[in-house]
Design a protein around this motif. Structure first.
Motif, PDB file in Angstrom:
ATOM      1  N   ALA A 189      54.033  47.812  50.384  1.00 54.72           N
ATOM      2  CA  ALA A 189      52.994  48.834  49.630  1.00 54.72           C
ATOM      3  C   ALA A 189      52.718  48.576  48.369  1.00 54.72           C
ATOM      4  CB  ALA A 189      53.661  50.320  49.865  1.00 54.72           C
ATOM      5  N   ARG A 190      53.954  48.246  47.563  1.00 55.83           N
ATOM      6  CA  ARG A 190      54.127  48.140  46.050  1.00 55.83           C
ATOM      7  C   ARG A 190      53.059  46.733  45.948  1.00 55.83           C
ATOM      8  NH1 ARG A 190      59.511  47.347  44.347  1.00 55.83           N
ATOM      9  NH2 ARG A 190      59.877  49.319  45.682  1.00 55.83           N
ATOM     10  N   ALA A 191      53.248  45.605  46.817  1.00 54.24           N
ATOM     11  CA  ALA A 191      52.441  44.627  46.615  1.00 54.24           C
ATOM     12  C   ALA A 191      50.915  44.819  46.708  1.00 54.24           C
ATOM     13  CB  ALA A 191      52.889  43.564  47.666  1.00 54.24           C
ATOM     14  N   GLU A 192      50.570  45.612  47.810  1.00 54.20           N
ATOM     15  CA  GLU A 192      49.213  45.969  47.929  1.00 54.20           C
ATOM     16  C   GLU A 192      48.724  46.982  46.938  1.00 54.20           C
ATOM     17  OE1 GLU A 192      47.094  48.232  51.571  1.00 54.20           O
ATOM     18  OE2 GLU A 192      48.976  47.343  51.979  1.00 54.20           O
ATOM     19  N   VAL A 193      49.406  47.807  46.254  1.00 55.79           N
ATOM     20  CA  VAL A 193      48.988  48.624  45.093  1.00 55.79           C
ATOM     21  C   VAL A 193      48.653  47.772  43.873  1.00 55.79           C
ATOM     22  CG1 VAL A 193      49.519  49.882  43.321  1.00 55.79           C
ATOM     23  CG2 VAL A 193      49.993  50.693  45.810  1.00 55.79           C
ATOM     24  N   LYS A 194      49.608  46.505  43.791  1.00 52.80           N
ATOM     25  CA  LYS A 194      49.308  45.704  42.544  1.00 52.80           C
ATOM     26  C   LYS A 194      48.017  44.649  43.000  1.00 52.80           C
ATOM     27  CE  LYS A 194      52.489  43.458  39.578  1.00 52.80           C
ATOM     28  NZ  LYS A 194      53.703  43.135  39.188  1.00 52.80           N
ATOM     29  N   THR A 219      45.474  45.512  44.857  1.00 51.06           N
ATOM     30  CA  THR A 219      44.369  46.535  44.559  1.00 51.06           C
ATOM     31  C   THR A 219      43.888  46.884  43.079  1.00 51.06           C
ATOM     32  OG1 THR A 219      44.923  47.877  46.612  1.00 51.06           O
ATOM     33  CG2 THR A 219      43.343  48.810  45.302  1.00 51.06           C
ATOM     34  N   GLU A 220      45.018  46.908  42.323  1.00 50.28           N
ATOM     35  CA  GLU A 220      45.000  47.014  40.831  1.00 50.28           C
ATOM     36  C   GLU A 220      44.268  45.626  40.322  1.00 50.28           C
ATOM     37  OE1 GLU A 220      48.728  47.932  39.278  1.00 50.28           O
ATOM     38  OE2 GLU A 220      48.607  50.050  39.760  1.00 50.28           O
ATOM     39  N   HIS A 251      40.883  45.361  38.367  1.00 50.32           N
ATOM     40  CA  HIS A 251      40.717  44.802  37.080  1.00 50.32           C
ATOM     41  C   HIS A 251      39.600  43.764  36.941  1.00 50.32           C
ATOM     42  CE1 HIS A 251      42.138  43.592  33.160  1.00 50.32           C
ATOM     43  NE2 HIS A 251      42.024  42.343  33.698  1.00 50.32           N
ATOM     44  N   ASP A 252      39.713  42.841  38.057  1.00 45.74           N
ATOM     45  CA  ASP A 252      38.812  41.726  38.218  1.00 45.74           C
ATOM     46  C   ASP A 252      37.302  42.269  38.251  1.00 45.74           C
ATOM     47  OD1 ASP A 252      40.953  39.804  37.829  1.00 45.74           O
ATOM     48  OD2 ASP A 252      41.042  39.437  40.118  1.00 45.74           O
ATOM     49  N   TRP A 253      37.412  43.069  38.957  1.00 46.81           N
ATOM     50  CA  TRP A 253      35.795  43.826  39.525  1.00 46.81           C
ATOM     51  C   TRP A 253      35.373  44.369  38.174  1.00 46.81           C
ATOM     52  CZ3 TRP A 253      32.050  47.247  39.812  1.00 46.81           C
ATOM     53  CH2 TRP A 253      30.977  46.988  40.699  1.00 46.81           C
TER      54      TRP A 253
END
Ligand code: ZN
Length: 157
Positions: free
Chosen positions: A69-74, A76-77, A81-83
């Protein structure tokens, strides 16, 4: 060790369907002649099925889930950020493109090359400044529209 004792040791495994096919054959053969083993296997069967119904103990499962979950959040963030950075680059590029286009159009329409370089507030300069501002505004609006669309897509996802 008698055949009976050997089979008795296999009964729990037999109930759990954990025997090799050779052992299974051996147990089945012994069952036919030994009521004691047959009864014991009968006692093992419900226990084995109860055990099978229990969830497989996975003490580190929650940790794996939390890490994922933490990896997924990271991720997504990172994607967000890239977007955002891409939107910023696109809007700036768009604004510059519009500015340059305006500048070229003014050169073409006015037909007075060089007049734009005169450092005074001629009507041409004022119009050019206004159109430049419009260009930046269009770029900003485009960025906002892209951001809104992006948020909408994210909500659907
Ligand atoms: Zn037996």
């Amino acid at each position: 060790m008698s055949e009976h004792d050997k089979i008795r040791e296999l009964l729990a495994l037999a109930a759990a369907d954990a025997l090799t096919s050779a052992e299974e054959k051996q147990v089945a053969e012994h069952m036919r002649s030994c009521i004691a083993c047959s009864n014991e296997l009968g006692a093992w069967r419900p226990i084995a099925s109860e055990l099978r119904r229990l969830p497989t103990p996975q003490p580190s499962s929650w940790l794996v889930q939390a890490t994922l979950a933490r990896a997924e959040v990271k991720l997504t963030e990172q994607a967000e950020h890239d977007w955002n950075r891409r939107v910023m680059i696109v809007s700036v590029a768009l604004a510059w493109l519009l500015t340059i286009a305006n500048w070229l159009v003014f050169h073409f329409v006015s037909g007075r090359f060089g007049s734009l370089l005169e450092p005074k507030f001629s009507p041409t300069w004022i119009s050019f400044a206004a159109f430049t501002a419009l260009g930046w505004l269009a770029g900003g609006v485009a960025a906002v529209m892209l951001a809104i669309r992006h948020r909408g897509e994210k909500r659907l996802a």
